[in-house]
Write a protein that holds these residues in place. Structure first.
Motif, short mmCIF file in Angstrom:
data_model
loop_
_atom_site.label_atom_id
_atom_site.label_comp_id
_atom_site.label_asym_id
_atom_site.label_seq_id
_atom_site.Cartn_x
_atom_site.Cartn_y
_atom_site.Cartn_z
N GLU A 192 0.82 -1.20 0.00
CA GLU A 192 0.00 0.00 0.00
C GLU A 192 0.87 1.26 0.00
O GLU A 192 1.98 1.27 0.53
CB GLU A 192 -0.93 0.02 1.21
N ASN A 193 0.32 2.30 -0.64
CA ASN A 193 0.90 3.65 -0.63
C ASN A 193 2.30 3.71 -1.25
O ASN A 193 3.16 4.49 -0.79
CB ASN A 193 0.95 4.19 0.81
N LEU A 194 2.53 2.92 -2.30
CA LEU A 194 3.82 2.96 -2.99
C LEU A 194 3.78 4.01 -4.08
O LEU A 194 2.88 3.99 -4.95
CB LEU A 194 4.15 1.59 -3.59
N ASP A 195 4.73 4.93 -4.06
CA ASP A 195 4.81 5.97 -5.08
C ASP A 195 4.98 5.33 -6.46
O ASP A 195 5.68 4.34 -6.62
CB ASP A 195 6.00 6.90 -4.78
N SER A 196 4.35 5.93 -7.48
CA SER A 196 4.33 5.35 -8.82
C SER A 196 5.72 5.29 -9.47
O SER A 196 5.92 4.55 -10.43
CB SER A 196 3.39 6.15 -9.73
N GLN A 197 6.69 6.03 -8.94
CA GLN A 197 8.03 5.98 -9.52
C GLN A 197 8.81 4.74 -9.07
O GLN A 197 9.88 4.46 -9.58
CB GLN A 197 8.82 7.23 -9.14
N TYR A 198 8.26 4.01 -8.08
CA TYR A 198 8.98 2.87 -7.52
C TYR A 198 8.30 1.55 -7.89
O TYR A 198 7.10 1.49 -8.16
CB TYR A 198 9.03 2.96 -5.98
N ILE A 199 9.10 0.48 -7.85
CA ILE A 199 8.60 -0.89 -7.91
C ILE A 199 9.32 -1.68 -6.82
O ILE A 199 10.39 -1.28 -6.36
CB ILE A 199 8.83 -1.55 -9.29
N THR A 200 8.71 -2.78 -6.40
CA THR A 200 9.28 -3.57 -5.32
C THR A 200 9.59 -4.99 -5.77
O THR A 200 9.01 -5.50 -6.74
CB THR A 200 8.30 -3.64 -4.13
N SER A 201 10.50 -5.62 -5.06
CA SER A 201 10.79 -7.03 -5.26
C SER A 201 11.08 -7.66 -3.90
O SER A 201 11.31 -6.96 -2.92
CB SER A 201 11.99 -7.23 -6.21
N ASN A 202 11.05 -8.99 -3.87
CA ASN A 202 11.28 -9.77 -2.64
C ASN A 202 10.17 -9.56 -1.61
O ASN A 202 10.39 -9.79 -0.42
CB ASN A 202 12.64 -9.44 -2.01
N VAL A 203 9.01 -9.10 -2.04
CA VAL A 203 7.89 -8.96 -1.11
C VAL A 203 7.28 -10.34 -0.87
O VAL A 203 6.90 -11.02 -1.83
CB VAL A 203 6.82 -8.00 -1.66
N THR A 257 6.59 -10.46 11.51
CA THR A 257 6.15 -9.11 11.89
C THR A 257 6.84 -8.03 11.07
O THR A 257 6.40 -6.89 11.06
CB THR A 257 6.43 -8.87 13.39
N SER A 258 7.92 -8.39 10.39
CA SER A 258 8.61 -7.46 9.49
C SER A 258 9.29 -8.26 8.39
O SER A 258 9.47 -9.48 8.51
CB SER A 258 9.64 -6.62 10.25
N THR A 259 9.67 -7.57 7.32
CA THR A 259 10.31 -8.25 6.19
C THR A 259 11.23 -7.28 5.46
O THR A 259 10.99 -6.07 5.45
CB THR A 259 9.26 -8.81 5.22
N LYS A 260 12.29 -7.82 4.87
CA LYS A 260 13.20 -7.02 4.06
C LYS A 260 12.78 -7.10 2.60
O LYS A 260 12.63 -8.18 2.04
CB LYS A 260 14.64 -7.51 4.22
N ILE A 261 12.61 -5.95 1.99
CA ILE A 261 12.24 -5.88 0.58
C ILE A 261 13.20 -4.96 -0.15
O ILE A 261 13.95 -4.20 0.46
CB ILE A 261 10.79 -5.38 0.39
N THR A 262 13.18 -5.02 -1.48
CA THR A 262 14.01 -4.15 -2.30
C THR A 262 13.11 -3.18 -3.06
O THR A 262 12.14 -3.61 -3.70
CB THR A 262 14.85 -4.96 -3.29
N VAL A 263 13.42 -1.91 -2.97
CA VAL A 263 12.67 -0.86 -3.66
C VAL A 263 13.55 -0.28 -4.76
O VAL A 263 14.70 0.12 -4.51
CB VAL A 263 12.23 0.24 -2.69
N ASP A 264 13.03 -0.27 -5.98
CA ASP A 264 13.79 0.24 -7.13
C ASP A 264 13.02 1.35 -7.82
O ASP A 264 11.78 1.38 -7.80
CB ASP A 264 14.05 -0.88 -8.15
N VAL A 265 13.76 2.24 -8.45
CA VAL A 265 13.14 3.25 -9.30
C VAL A 265 12.74 2.59 -10.62
O VAL A 265 13.54 1.90 -11.25
CB VAL A 265 14.11 4.42 -9.57
N TYR A 266 11.48 2.78 -11.02
CA TYR A 266 11.00 2.22 -12.28
C TYR A 266 11.59 3.00 -13.44
O TYR A 266 11.51 4.23 -13.50
CB TYR A 266 9.47 2.28 -12.33
N THR A 267 12.23 2.27 -14.37
CA THR A 267 12.97 2.90 -15.47
C THR A 267 12.61 2.24 -16.79
O THR A 267 12.34 1.03 -16.84
CB THR A 267 14.49 2.79 -15.23
N VAL A 268 12.63 3.02 -17.85
CA VAL A 268 12.39 2.51 -19.22
C VAL A 268 13.57 2.94 -20.09
O VAL A 268 13.98 4.11 -20.06
CB VAL A 268 11.07 3.05 -19.80
N LYS A 269 14.11 1.99 -20.86
CA LYS A 269 15.24 2.30 -21.73
C LYS A 269 15.15 1.47 -23.01
O LYS A 269 14.68 0.33 -22.99
CB LYS A 269 16.57 2.01 -21.01
#
Length: 301
Positions: A44-55, A112-124
């Protein structure tokens, strides 16, 4: 008056006994029970410029409560989520929130918690590089090769896109002696030849049309290597140092050397060997079409 007081005391005692008896009966008919549930985790509430992995996909939850309540609770009645309102790029540890139905108590939560990776969404966009797989007959060569489209749009995590050095289309030519067309998949590679996974491609394959000519001549051509960031104690060599090119005489007469892609060793501190794809030349078949580049590090004098 004493008789009246005794009557009220008796009534109060009877009322208390009735209440206790009611709780006993209710508990016997609707005792405390537990239920276990596998609940999907949402972001929830993830800015559109980001994507996540390892969730993580799910969390295990155990609830307790009156039996009549527990038997009516399902995974869809429980909400599990991670709130990424203020998240930034990188690896972050975030709490896993769980909301449960009224009348129940949370007894256990597998995480109760988890480590995730947040990346900037990019197109090339990358230009496609053809890679001939296999060998034609000795006198045959590819006189013309068309790739449609010639470029691929890659999207996803910026850290992965930054690893991409080439977008390659493999073209199998074994047992081919005439013109052909195929739909060939596109592969993404790092500079050392390691595949890059986890990115979206549009399109994911390309239409390749190949024209095969006959009566080819061959010629051995040296490879020219240009190294950036070279120092007195870092050297790069390639094997082989020359390739055999095959094509029409008019085409080959103008090819005296072939330049390899620039190799940057500025930040390399360990010896390594990686694959380097030789840039294609129209109307020419190369054998081989890739070489091994080896970085050697000598002790500084």
């Amino acid at each position: 008056m004493n008789k009246l007081d005794k009557k009220w005391q008796l009534k109060i005692v009877c009322l208390l006994l009735a209440i206790v008896l009611w709780f006993v009966i209710i508990n016997e008919q609707n005792p405390l029970s537990e239920g276990s549930y596998t609940v999907p985790i949402t972001v929830e509430n993830l800015d559109s410029q980001y994507i996540t992995s390892n969730v993580p996909k799910t969390v295990y939850v155990r609830l307790s409560g009156p039996r009549n309540t527990i038997i009516n609770v399902g995974p869809s009645d429980i909400k599990a989520y991670i709130d990424l309102s203020n998240v930034q790029e990188g690896e972050v540890e975030v709490p896993v929130h769980v909301e449960i139905p009224g009348g129940t108590e949370l007894k256990k939560q597998s995480m109760t918690s988890t480590k995730i990776t947040v990346d900037v969404y990019t197109v090339k966009e990358f230009k496609l590089t053809p890679h001939v797989v296999g060998k034609l007959d000795d006198k045959d060569f590819i006189s013309d090769l068309k790739i449609v489209p010639e470029k691929v749009v890659v999207s996803g995590a910026r850290r992965l896109i930054q690893q991409v050095n080439q977008a390659v289309v493999d073209i199998p030519v074994n047992q081919r002696n005439g013109d052909f067309a195929i739909m060939a998949p596109i592969h993404l590679y790092q500079a050392d030849g390691t595949p890059v996974e986890g990115l979206e491609m549009t399109p994911w394959q390309s239409n390749v049309k190949v024209t095969i000519a006959h009566n080819a001549i061959t010629k051995t051509v040296p490879l020219n290597l240009n190294v950036q960031g070279e120092t007195a104690w870092k050297t790069v060599s390639v094997q082989p140092t020359a390739v055999v090119v095959k094509g029409e005489a008019d085409t080959l007469k103008n090819i005296d050397t072939i330049d390899l892609p620039d190799i940057d060793i500025e930040n390399m501190t360990e010896e390594k060997t990686w694959k380097v794809l030789i840039p294609p030349i129209d109307g020419v078949v190369m054998d081989p079409d890739e070489v091994d580049a080896t970085l050697s590090i000598k002790k500084e004098k």
